[in-house]
Scaffold this motif. Sequence first.
Motif, PDB file in Angstrom:
ATOM      1  N   ILE A 116     -13.656  35.082  18.643  1.00  0.00           N
ATOM      2  CA  ILE A 116     -13.158  36.024  19.649  1.00  0.00           C
ATOM      3  C   ILE A 116     -12.261  37.076  18.994  1.00  0.00           C
ATOM      4  O   ILE A 116     -11.663  36.836  17.947  1.00  0.00           O
ATOM      5  CB  ILE A 116     -12.335  35.312  20.755  1.00  0.00           C
ATOM      6  CG1 ILE A 116     -11.085  34.672  20.168  1.00  0.00           C
ATOM      7  CG2 ILE A 116     -13.157  34.251  21.472  1.00  0.00           C
ATOM      8  CD1 ILE A 116     -10.094  34.267  21.239  1.00  0.00           C
ATOM      9  N   MET A 117     -12.184  38.236  19.642  1.00  0.00           N
ATOM     10  CA  MET A 117     -11.266  39.285  19.187  1.00  0.00           C
ATOM     11  C   MET A 117     -10.480  39.843  20.371  1.00  0.00           C
ATOM     12  O   MET A 117     -11.061  40.388  21.309  1.00  0.00           O
ATOM     13  CB  MET A 117     -12.032  40.432  18.513  1.00  0.00           C
ATOM     14  CG  MET A 117     -12.643  40.048  17.170  1.00  0.00           C
ATOM     15  SD  MET A 117     -13.443  41.458  16.357  1.00  0.00           S
ATOM     16  CE  MET A 117     -12.015  42.375  15.785  1.00  0.00           C
ATOM     17  N   HIS A 129      -4.831  35.527  24.274  1.00  0.00           N
ATOM     18  CA  HIS A 129      -5.949  36.283  23.693  1.00  0.00           C
ATOM     19  C   HIS A 129      -6.223  35.849  22.250  1.00  0.00           C
ATOM     20  O   HIS A 129      -6.988  36.501  21.550  1.00  0.00           O
ATOM     21  CB  HIS A 129      -5.677  37.789  23.738  1.00  0.00           C
ATOM     22  CG  HIS A 129      -5.528  38.337  25.131  1.00  0.00           C
ATOM     23  ND1 HIS A 129      -5.233  39.644  25.401  1.00  0.00           N
ATOM     24  CD2 HIS A 129      -5.633  37.738  26.347  1.00  0.00           C
ATOM     25  CE1 HIS A 129      -5.153  39.836  26.707  1.00  0.00           C
ATOM     26  NE2 HIS A 129      -5.393  38.689  27.296  1.00  0.00           N
ATOM     27  N   GLY A 130      -5.546  34.781  21.819  1.00  0.00           N
ATOM     28  CA  GLY A 130      -5.887  34.197  20.511  1.00  0.00           C
ATOM     29  C   GLY A 130      -4.836  34.355  19.444  1.00  0.00           C
ATOM     30  O   GLY A 130      -5.150  34.395  18.252  1.00  0.00           O
ATOM     31  N   GLU A 146     -12.108  30.609  17.121  1.00  0.00           N
ATOM     32  CA  GLU A 146     -11.736  31.322  15.883  1.00  0.00           C
ATOM     33  C   GLU A 146     -11.361  32.749  16.260  1.00  0.00           C
ATOM     34  O   GLU A 146     -12.202  33.500  16.756  1.00  0.00           O
ATOM     35  CB  GLU A 146     -12.902  31.311  14.888  1.00  0.00           C
ATOM     36  CG  GLU A 146     -13.361  29.918  14.484  1.00  0.00           C
ATOM     37  CD  GLU A 146     -12.231  29.054  13.936  1.00  0.00           C
ATOM     38  OE1 GLU A 146     -11.392  29.564  13.179  1.00  0.00           O
ATOM     39  OE2 GLU A 146     -12.175  27.846  14.297  1.00  0.00           O
ATOM     40  N   SER A 147     -10.091  33.078  16.029  1.00  0.00           N
ATOM     41  CA  SER A 147      -9.570  34.347  16.513  1.00  0.00           C
ATOM     42  C   SER A 147      -9.336  35.337  15.370  1.00  0.00           C
ATOM     43  O   SER A 147      -8.777  34.976  14.335  1.00  0.00           O
ATOM     44  CB  SER A 147      -8.246  34.051  17.236  1.00  0.00           C
ATOM     45  OG  SER A 147      -7.559  35.232  17.503  1.00  0.00           O
ATOM     46  N   MET A 148      -9.803  36.557  15.568  1.00  0.00           N
ATOM     47  CA  MET A 148      -9.535  37.642  14.600  1.00  0.00           C
ATOM     48  C   MET A 148      -9.013  38.820  15.408  1.00  0.00           C
ATOM     49  O   MET A 148      -9.779  39.646  15.906  1.00  0.00           O
ATOM     50  CB  MET A 148     -10.839  38.013  13.875  1.00  0.00           C
ATOM     51  CG  MET A 148     -10.744  39.235  12.996  1.00  0.00           C
ATOM     52  SD  MET A 148      -9.835  38.957  11.501  1.00  0.00           S
ATOM     53  CE  MET A 148     -11.082  38.158  10.500  1.00  0.00           C
ATOM     54  N   PRO A 149      -7.691  38.888  15.581  1.00  0.00           N
ATOM     55  CA  PRO A 149      -7.140  39.938  16.455  1.00  0.00           C
ATOM     56  C   PRO A 149      -7.392  41.337  15.902  1.00  0.00           C
ATOM     57  O   PRO A 149      -7.454  41.537  14.690  1.00  0.00           O
ATOM     58  CB  PRO A 149      -5.643  39.639  16.452  1.00  0.00           C
ATOM     59  CG  PRO A 149      -5.501  38.246  15.963  1.00  0.00           C
ATOM     60  CD  PRO A 149      -6.649  38.020  15.022  1.00  0.00           C
ATOM     61  N   TYR A 150      -7.562  42.303  16.817  1.00  0.00           N
ATOM     62  CA  TYR A 150      -7.576  43.716  16.412  1.00  0.00           C
ATOM     63  C   TYR A 150      -6.180  44.284  16.658  1.00  0.00           C
ATOM     64  O   TYR A 150      -5.352  43.661  17.320  1.00  0.00           O
ATOM     65  CB  TYR A 150      -8.680  44.506  17.126  1.00  0.00           C
ATOM     66  CG  TYR A 150      -8.620  44.531  18.634  1.00  0.00           C
ATOM     67  CD1 TYR A 150      -9.280  43.580  19.393  1.00  0.00           C
ATOM     68  CD2 TYR A 150      -7.911  45.528  19.317  1.00  0.00           C
ATOM     69  CE1 TYR A 150      -9.243  43.605  20.790  1.00  0.00           C
ATOM     70  CE2 TYR A 150      -7.869  45.568  20.703  1.00  0.00           C
ATOM     71  CZ  TYR A 150      -8.533  44.598  21.434  1.00  0.00           C
ATOM     72  OH  TYR A 150      -8.483  44.632  22.800  1.00  0.00           O
TER      73      TYR A 150
END
Length: 433
Positions: A116-117, A129-130, A146-150
């Motif tokens: 998710i992002m 939101h992660g 699995e979170s990859m924030p923007y």
Amino acid sequence: DHGLSEADPEVSSIIKKEKERQFKSLELIASENFTSRAVMQAVGSCLTNKYSEGLPGKRYYGGNEYIDELEILCQKRALAAFHLDEKKWGINVQPLSGSPANFEVYTAILNPHDRIMGLDLPHGGHLSHGFMTPKRRVSGTSIYFESMPYRLDESTGLVDYDMLEKTATLFRPRLIIAGASAYPRDFDYPRMRKIADAVGAFLMMDMAHISGLVAASVVANHFEYCDIVTTTTHKSLRGPRGGMIFFKKDPVLGVDLESAINNAVFPGLQGGPHNHTIGGLAVCLKHARSPEFKAYQNQVVSNCRALANRLVELGYTVVSGGTDNHLVLVDLRPLGIDGARVKKILDMASITLNKNSVPGDKSALVPGGIRIGSPAMTTRGFKEKEFIAIGDFIHEGVQITIDAKGLVSGSSKLQEFLKFAVSSDFLLTDKVS
Ligand code: PLP
């Protein structure tokens, strides 16, 4: 049946004190509001006594004919309040609050450890939101997915969509989340839709902060671009504490969102709905269609602009240069102070707001900014003039924080205390009121 003050004087007295605090303070927390007496009456009603697991017409308990009527009414009002076609959009009004609503969506459409992002928390996103730190996966969202924030472009304070696109192309998330807890501008929904389509992701909007503004059409509408929309009900929407999930009725990426989301809410993550909240929400959603509500939301934005302009006039750095919604983010770092100390000083003057990280911050505990919101005091009848005065009060608080000596003439003990308080870590604890 005894009244509260007779049955429990202790709790009654605490409520009285809290009511007085709310009445006397300048409430500038962007996620808070004052709900109506009618909403409170529904929330404090016999609806709290009833169990009703399941959905209208499909309950696991007897005696639900009126609860069914209520939930259907609430669903219809929610779709109408957000101008949605019942044939295209469905809704679940049972989520207990915003974070559970988000987690319910994730478990509905994702497998454990899917990607998710969402917007990074230090850049304005929400925990759910992660959020994770280099050392720790902080929220359930980042533990189970699995979170990859923007992030924002730190030079503009706006979402860095180019970077989001590049990262999404490599990371290939299954879900992209729009929406924030501390972002003063609209998101670029068409661009986010394009990015989601290019990588085969769902696009969800968490409109918790701005749902009242969306219902009143005073900010950009995201529904035509998103597959799923979640919200809390107690912020700018001014309802009881709760949550809602809107979903497209047609399957998206091969998933029947209606059954996946309804099942994730119950039996997936919740039991019996809080019917008193659903009652209060129905009342709030009726109001959300009135001309007064639209005028209120227009005033929320207008007040916030007046405050942002005043702060800019006073020389403050406002993240993104201004605001299009109900909140302003002020970067205090150019003044050599932080949001934690200013928040504490303003608290002492009954001005309530949040310390908040600003783009480029090193520490989340001692963040460099403050978040100021207009919904609550607009409910109390404040207009632009009063919000300009609020800007001046905040300025005074900031000056006091910068120069403790300038605070008071009179008690030197107080002067000494304030000097100590401002120069030490004392103001960073939450123990002192
Ligand atoms: N989503 C956003 C964008 C929020 O700002 C918040 C709360 O501040 C939530 C979700 C969570 O709501 P709750 O505190 O009701 O769980």
